[in-house]
Design a protein around this motif. Sequence first.
Motif, PDB file in Angstrom:
ATOM      1  N   ALA A 120       0.840  -1.206   0.000  1.00 58.52           N
ATOM      2  CA  ALA A 120       0.000   0.000   0.000  1.00 58.52           C
ATOM      3  C   ALA A 120       0.873   1.254   0.000  1.00 58.52           C
ATOM      4  O   ALA A 120       0.599   2.215  -0.732  1.00 58.52           O
ATOM      5  CB  ALA A 120      -0.931  -0.009   1.210  1.00 58.52           C
ATOM      6  N   ASN A 140       2.318   1.710  -3.436  1.00 62.14           N
ATOM      7  CA  ASN A 140       1.322   2.282  -4.352  1.00 62.14           C
ATOM      8  C   ASN A 140       1.113   3.767  -4.089  1.00 62.14           C
ATOM      9  O   ASN A 140       0.910   4.539  -5.029  1.00 62.14           O
ATOM     10  CB  ASN A 140       0.006   1.509  -4.267  1.00 62.14           C
ATOM     11  CG  ASN A 140       0.054   0.213  -5.050  1.00 62.14           C
ATOM     12  OD1 ASN A 140       0.484   0.196  -6.197  1.00 62.14           O
ATOM     13  ND2 ASN A 140      -0.367  -0.872  -4.436  1.00 62.14           N
ATOM     14  N   ASN A 141       1.164   4.180  -2.824  1.00 64.45           N
ATOM     15  CA  ASN A 141       1.072   5.606  -2.506  1.00 64.45           C
ATOM     16  C   ASN A 141       2.254   6.361  -3.108  1.00 64.45           C
ATOM     17  O   ASN A 141       2.106   7.493  -3.582  1.00 64.45           O
ATOM     18  CB  ASN A 141       1.033   5.830  -0.986  1.00 64.45           C
ATOM     19  CG  ASN A 141      -0.295   5.449  -0.379  1.00 64.45           C
ATOM     20  OD1 ASN A 141      -1.298   5.321  -1.075  1.00 64.45           O
ATOM     21  ND2 ASN A 141      -0.300   5.254   0.927  1.00 64.45           N
TER      22      ASN A 141
END
Length: 110
Positions: free
Chosen positions: A36, A39-40
Amino acid sequence: MGKFVITTRANGEFQFNLKAGNGQTILTSEGYTTKAACNNGIDSVKKNAPDDDRYDRLESKSGKPYFNLKAGNGQIIGSSEMYESVAARENGIESVKKNAPDATIDDQTA
């Protein structure tokens, strides 16, 4: 068209490389502990890449030009390879500006 390639490092961290249409890596991320967060980081590159003020143009101790792409908060979100000339570094920056905003994501950790 460019693409972000997500891979796993030997220590288990996630990282991404932004590759130009010709397959050459033009930006490499730091290591992230979660996918995550990785992806950020990609989202941040897409958002900040078009802004020339977000690039730090630097020179290594050995005299090789390179650049870092920074987020609005000043955090480094990607670094380039070492280039042979300032002109080559500028071409690298232009390539990131052109490729990052619409790049696809190739998650090789799935």
